[in-house]
Write a protein that holds these residues in place. Structure first.
Motif, PDB file in Angstrom:
ATOM      1  N   GLU A   1       0.835  -1.216   0.000  1.00  0.00           N
ATOM      2  CA  GLU A   1       0.000   0.000   0.000  1.00  0.00           C
ATOM      3  C   GLU A   1       0.866   1.260   0.000  1.00  0.00           C
ATOM      4  N   ARG A   2       1.958   1.193   0.725  1.00  0.00           N
ATOM      5  CA  ARG A   2       2.868   2.347   0.763  1.00  0.00           C
ATOM      6  C   ARG A   2       3.597   2.505  -0.580  1.00  0.00           C
ATOM      7  N   MET A   3       3.929   1.368  -1.207  1.00  0.00           N
ATOM      8  CA  MET A   3       4.533   1.437  -2.558  1.00  0.00           C
ATOM      9  C   MET A   3       3.575   2.135  -3.514  1.00  0.00           C
ATOM     10  N   GLU A   4       2.297   1.788  -3.413  1.00  0.00           N
ATOM     11  CA  GLU A   4       1.312   2.359  -4.336  1.00  0.00           C
ATOM     12  C   GLU A   4       1.148   3.860  -4.096  1.00  0.00           C
ATOM     13  N   ALA A   5       1.128   4.268  -2.839  1.00  0.00           N
ATOM     14  CA  ALA A   5       1.018   5.704  -2.535  1.00  0.00           C
ATOM     15  C   ALA A   5       2.247   6.447  -3.065  1.00  0.00           C
ATOM     16  N   GLU A   6       3.413   5.822  -2.915  1.00  0.00           N
ATOM     17  CA  GLU A   6       4.644   6.455  -3.388  1.00  0.00           C
ATOM     18  C   GLU A   6       4.653   6.522  -4.920  1.00  0.00           C
ATOM     19  N   ALA A   7       4.176   5.463  -5.552  1.00  0.00           N
ATOM     20  CA  ALA A   7       4.105   5.447  -7.025  1.00  0.00           C
ATOM     21  C   ALA A   7       3.221   6.587  -7.533  1.00  0.00           C
ATOM     22  N   GLU A   8       2.088   6.782  -6.891  1.00  0.00           N
ATOM     23  CA  GLU A   8       1.189   7.875  -7.300  1.00  0.00           C
ATOM     24  C   GLU A   8       1.902   9.214  -7.176  1.00  0.00           C
ATOM     25  N   ALA A   9       2.628   9.400  -6.076  1.00  0.00           N
ATOM     26  CA  ALA A   9       3.336  10.666  -5.858  1.00  0.00           C
ATOM     27  C   ALA A   9       4.444  10.868  -6.895  1.00  0.00           C
ATOM     28  N   ILE A  10       5.160   9.793  -7.219  1.00  0.00           N
ATOM     29  CA  ILE A  10       6.260   9.885  -8.204  1.00  0.00           C
ATOM     30  C   ILE A  10       5.710  10.321  -9.564  1.00  0.00           C
ATOM     31  N   VAL A  11       4.638   9.672 -10.000  1.00  0.00           N
ATOM     32  CA  VAL A  11       4.087   9.984 -11.334  1.00  0.00           C
ATOM     33  C   VAL A  11       3.438  11.361 -11.332  1.00  0.00           C
ATOM     34  N   SER A  12       2.807  11.718 -10.219  1.00  0.00           N
ATOM     35  CA  SER A  12       2.205  13.051 -10.119  1.00  0.00           C
ATOM     36  C   SER A  12       3.291  14.126 -10.219  1.00  0.00           C
ATOM     37  N   LEU A  13       4.444  13.866  -9.626  1.00  0.00           N
ATOM     38  CA  LEU A  13       5.555  14.834  -9.651  1.00  0.00           C
ATOM     39  C   LEU A  13       6.200  14.929 -11.031  1.00  0.00           C
ATOM     40  N   LEU A  14       6.393  13.775 -11.690  1.00  0.00           N
ATOM     41  CA  LEU A  14       7.264  13.746 -12.875  1.00  0.00           C
ATOM     42  C   LEU A  14       6.535  13.557 -14.202  1.00  0.00           C
ATOM     43  N   GLY A  15       5.235  13.325 -14.142  1.00  0.00           N
ATOM     44  CA  GLY A  15       4.415  13.360 -15.350  1.00  0.00           C
ATOM     45  C   GLY A  15       4.476  12.129 -16.221  1.00  0.00           C
ATOM     46  N   LYS A  16       4.006  12.302 -17.466  1.00  0.00           N
ATOM     47  CA  LYS A  16       3.894  11.165 -18.378  1.00  0.00           C
ATOM     48  C   LYS A  16       5.279  10.602 -18.713  1.00  0.00           C
ATOM     49  N   ASN A  17       5.256   9.345 -19.153  1.00  0.00           N
ATOM     50  CA  ASN A  17       6.493   8.617 -19.450  1.00  0.00           C
ATOM     51  C   ASN A  17       7.389   8.434 -18.229  1.00  0.00           C
ATOM     52  N   THR A  18       6.763   8.473 -17.054  1.00  0.00           N
ATOM     53  CA  THR A  18       7.489   8.124 -15.830  1.00  0.00           C
ATOM     54  C   THR A  18       7.098   6.692 -15.451  1.00  0.00           C
ATOM     55  N   PHE A  19       8.108   5.854 -15.300  1.00  0.00           N
ATOM     56  CA  PHE A  19       7.890   4.457 -14.928  1.00  0.00           C
ATOM     57  C   PHE A  19       8.318   4.267 -13.476  1.00  0.00           C
ATOM     58  N   VAL A  20       7.493   3.546 -12.742  1.00  0.00           N
ATOM     59  CA  VAL A  20       7.777   3.305 -11.332  1.00  0.00           C
ATOM     60  C   VAL A  20       8.471   1.957 -11.199  1.00  0.00           C
ATOM     61  N   LYS A  21       9.672   1.988 -10.634  1.00  0.00           N
ATOM     62  CA  LYS A  21      10.422   0.742 -10.432  1.00  0.00           C
ATOM     63  C   LYS A  21      10.013   0.123  -9.095  1.00  0.00           C
ATOM     64  N   ILE A  22       9.684  -1.157  -9.159  1.00  0.00           N
ATOM     65  CA  ILE A  22       9.233  -1.878  -7.968  1.00  0.00           C
ATOM     66  C   ILE A  22      10.012  -3.194  -7.902  1.00  0.00           C
ATOM     67  N   PRO A  23      10.668  -3.469  -6.777  1.00  0.00           N
ATOM     68  CA  PRO A  23      11.452  -4.713  -6.681  1.00  0.00           C
ATOM     69  C   PRO A  23      10.578  -5.973  -6.729  1.00  0.00           C
ATOM     70  N   ALA A  24      11.195  -7.068  -7.162  1.00  0.00           N
ATOM     71  CA  ALA A  24      10.492  -8.353  -7.331  1.00  0.00           C
ATOM     72  C   ALA A  24      10.330  -9.066  -5.994  1.00  0.00           C
ATOM     73  N   THR A  25       9.444  -8.519  -5.163  1.00  0.00           N
ATOM     74  CA  THR A  25       9.104  -9.130  -3.873  1.00  0.00           C
ATOM     75  C   THR A  25       7.611  -9.449  -3.887  1.00  0.00           C
ATOM     76  N   PRO A  26       7.108 -10.205  -2.904  1.00  0.00           N
ATOM     77  CA  PRO A  26       5.657 -10.441  -2.856  1.00  0.00           C
ATOM     78  C   PRO A  26       4.856  -9.141  -2.811  1.00  0.00           C
ATOM     79  N   ASP A  27       5.247  -8.192  -1.954  1.00  0.00           N
ATOM     80  CA  ASP A  27       4.544  -6.908  -1.934  1.00  0.00           C
ATOM     81  C   ASP A  27       4.706  -6.181  -3.273  1.00  0.00           C
ATOM     82  N   GLY A  28       5.888  -6.338  -3.870  1.00  0.00           N
ATOM     83  CA  GLY A  28       6.120  -5.722  -5.175  1.00  0.00           C
ATOM     84  C   GLY A  28       5.202  -6.285  -6.242  1.00  0.00           C
ATOM     85  N   MET A  29       4.969  -7.611  -6.184  1.00  0.00           N
ATOM     86  CA  MET A  29       4.061  -8.223  -7.173  1.00  0.00           C
ATOM     87  C   MET A  29       2.644  -7.679  -7.009  1.00  0.00           C
TER      88      MET A  29
END
Ligand code: G3P
Length: 228
Positions: free
Chosen positions: A66-94
């Protein structure tokens, strides 16, 4: 194969963005830690430097979905289109990858060290999977072979997930990935320079200049055309 620059150094990003055919920039917490300071403004500067059309990959620092998702929203909101959110290959990441991808976010599943992780990331809807080639080679594993397996699995899956190969120490590793069908590679400034550099190119260019000067002195071809 498309090439991305794996750094947050602004001088390097300016140089390679101006001179090399890069299609974006990738970062991770380690890369950003080297820059320090106001890292949010720094990320905005990177976006401004490469423009809105190139890819900027920024990794979450949270580890719970849930915290990853909130952070992802903030990252894309800050940096706009063509911003990709990197998420590690963990269970929470999946879980975060599955939920964010379903909402239209571009996710790069990172720190991928096995073909099975790449398979799961693709099923979760990732736009990219990022295998760490040199980190595999460094522990005696077959990094390029692992990437070859991923390419076969992803092709058979019918998913649109692309391989964004990462963690390169040599230009040869990058070429080997290109030869097994990798679509994108992110490389350091040094490896990017080594992909172009060749001593015979340098001596050829020196020879052309010397031969021209011997025949036509200091006049350039442009001057000769203009003064005709
Ligand atoms: O994007 C990060 C990935 O490229 C890791 O590289 O050199 O730290 O193994 P490295």
């Amino acid at each position: 194969m498309r090439l991305i620059l794996d750094t947050a150094n602004l001088a390097d990003i300016r140089y390679f963005n101006d001179y090399f055919p890069i299609c974006g920039v990738t970062t991770n917490p380690t890369i950003l830690s080297r820059e320090g300071g106001d890292i949010v403004s720094h990320l905005e500067k990177i976006r401004e430097m490469i423009g809105a059309d190139k890819e900027l990959h920024v990794q979450v620092t949270e580890t719970e979905y849930e915290r990853m998702e909130a952070e992802a929203e903030a990252i894309v909101s800050l940096l706009g289109k063509n911003t990709f959110v990197k998420i590690p290959a963990t269970p929470d990441g999946m879980r975060a990858t599955r939920e964010l991808s379903a909402r239209g976010f571009g996710i790069t599943v990172t720190a991928v060290l096995s073909a099975s992780q790449a398979m799961l990331a693709a099923e979760a809807g990732a736009a990219y999977v990022a295998p760490y080639v040199s980190r595999l080679e460094n522990i005696g594993a077959d990094g390029v072979g692992c990437v070859r397996d991923m390419a076969r699995i992803l092709a058979a899956s019918g998913r649109r997930t692309e391989i964004l190969a990462a963690s390169f120490k040599t230009a040869r590793e990058v070429l080997e990935c290109a030869l097994v069908g990798v679509q994108v590679a992110t490389v350091s400034s040094d490896v990017m320079k080594n992909l172009l550099r060749h001593t015979t190119t340098d001596t050829s260019v020196t020879g052309f200049a010397a031969d021209w000067k011997g025949a036509f002195g200091d006049s350039t071809l442009l001057e000769l055309i203009k003064n005709r």
